[in-house]
Scaffold this active site. Structure first.
Site, PDB file in Angstrom:
ATOM      1  N   ASP A  45      27.612  34.868  38.036  1.00 16.82           N
ATOM      2  CA  ASP A  45      26.504  35.534  38.733  1.00 16.82           C
ATOM      3  C   ASP A  45      27.041  36.626  39.666  1.00 16.82           C
ATOM      4  OD1 ASP A  45      23.899  36.011  39.419  1.00 16.82           O
ATOM      5  OD2 ASP A  45      23.734  34.344  40.823  1.00 16.82           O
ATOM      6  N   ARG A  57      24.418  42.692  41.892  1.00 11.79           N
ATOM      7  CA  ARG A  57      24.728  42.985  43.304  1.00 11.79           C
ATOM      8  C   ARG A  57      26.037  43.756  43.441  1.00 11.79           C
ATOM      9  NH1 ARG A  57      24.401  37.173  45.175  1.00 11.79           N
ATOM     10  NH2 ARG A  57      24.144  36.852  42.950  1.00 11.79           N
ATOM     11  N   TRP A  58      26.981  43.441  42.568  1.00 10.54           N
ATOM     12  CA  TRP A  58      28.265  44.161  42.590  1.00 10.54           C
ATOM     13  C   TRP A  58      28.014  45.648  42.330  1.00 10.54           C
ATOM     14  CZ3 TRP A  58      30.830  47.234  39.088  1.00 10.54           C
ATOM     15  CH2 TRP A  58      32.179  47.496  39.350  1.00 10.54           C
ATOM     16  N   ASN A 115      16.559  34.721  30.713  1.00 13.10           N
ATOM     17  CA  ASN A 115      16.973  36.117  30.921  1.00 13.10           C
ATOM     18  C   ASN A 115      16.145  37.125  30.109  1.00 13.10           C
ATOM     19  OD1 ASN A 115      20.514  35.346  31.415  1.00 13.10           O
ATOM     20  ND2 ASN A 115      18.919  35.738  32.937  1.00 13.10           N
TER      21      ASN A 115
END
Ligand code: FPP
Length: 238
Positions: A13, A17-18, A61
């Protein structure tokens, strides 16, 4: 000497955000993420892990924007085009768990080819959970068992060992360690049946940043755990 966990499962996960933190779009995080799959697979193999199961795409997903879903479904091609030679050289065997039928044709064919190419390899199993969800897996197992009963199997034949034969993981070792990167503390419908006695390690590092050192850190936490499987440890025995 600490015994390396035989089977490690990872919820990878933090790709989105990365990317966001670097001002990039989410798919660039997945691109970095898939490259990291190669790094961690090679390292786990070197450490002597027997099986590494990676949560690559869940049954939930599909709810993501189509563009992102399409990108994720194209990753198997990138991954195997780039790394299949190296996986072969390292004797790594590719496997897959999940509902394969509803995957796009190309992703399915690419996986089928990689599984077939590596089927005689005897090193680490690199197992991708793709279109995988525990609820779907357990329901499928129950349905298949019911069908066998209709075909004259006795209900009395079912016990824990027999039931586990209906799960996708039937040929894989018991999971010793589950790692989730990215700071969330939940299982997200991943291997709910199989993780009953696994050690769970949650780490803040985002998946693209999860390097060998972060992996070592998780192993260190695992070695400090006292695994009792519901029993007592030696000192507590009467
Ligand atoms: C979760 O991060 C990650 C995914 C849904 C995809 C993970 C897939 C890979 C790393 C590559 C898989 C490789 C192959 C060969 C199939 P997120 O996007 O939810 O991150 P966020 O929580 O920061 O948004």
């Amino acid at each position: 000497m600490n015994k390396i966990p035989e089977h490690i499962a990872i919820i990878m996960d933090g790709n989105g955000r990365w990317a966001k933190a670097l001002g990039k779009i989410r798919t660039q995080g997945h691109y970095q993420g898939v490259k990291n799959v190669r790094n961690i697979a090679i390292y786990a193999n070197e450490l002597g892990v027997k099986c590494l199961t990676l949560y690559a795409f869940s049954t939930e997903n599909w709810k993501r924007p189509l563009e992102e879903v399409n990108y994720l479904m194209a990753l198997p091609k990138f991954f195997f085009d780039s790394y299949i030679k190296e996986l072969m050289a390292k004797n790594i065997k590719v496997m897959m768990i999940g509902e394969m039928d509803s995957l796009p044709k190309e992703a399915k064919a690419i996986f089928a080819r990689a599984i077939d190419m590596t089927k005689d390899n005897t090193g680490m199993i690199l197992n991708f959970a793709l279109n995988y969800g525990s609820h779907q897996e357990i329901l499928r197992a129950a349905k298949n068992f019911a069908l066998d009963v209709l075909n004259d199997k006795s209900v009395l034949d079912i016990d824990e060992d027999a039931f586990s034969q209906y799960l996708y993981t039937k040929d894989l070792p018991v999971i010793d360690l589950l790692i989730r990167t990215g700071g969330e503390v939940r299982l997200s419908n991943f291997l709910l049946y199989q993780l009953a006695y696994s050690e769970l390690v949650f780490i803040d590092t985002l998946w693209p940043d999860f390097d060998n050192e972060a992996f070592d850190e998780c192993l260190k936490i695992y070695y400090q755990r006292d695994r009792r499987f519901g029993g007592l440890n030696e000192k507590e025995n009467y």
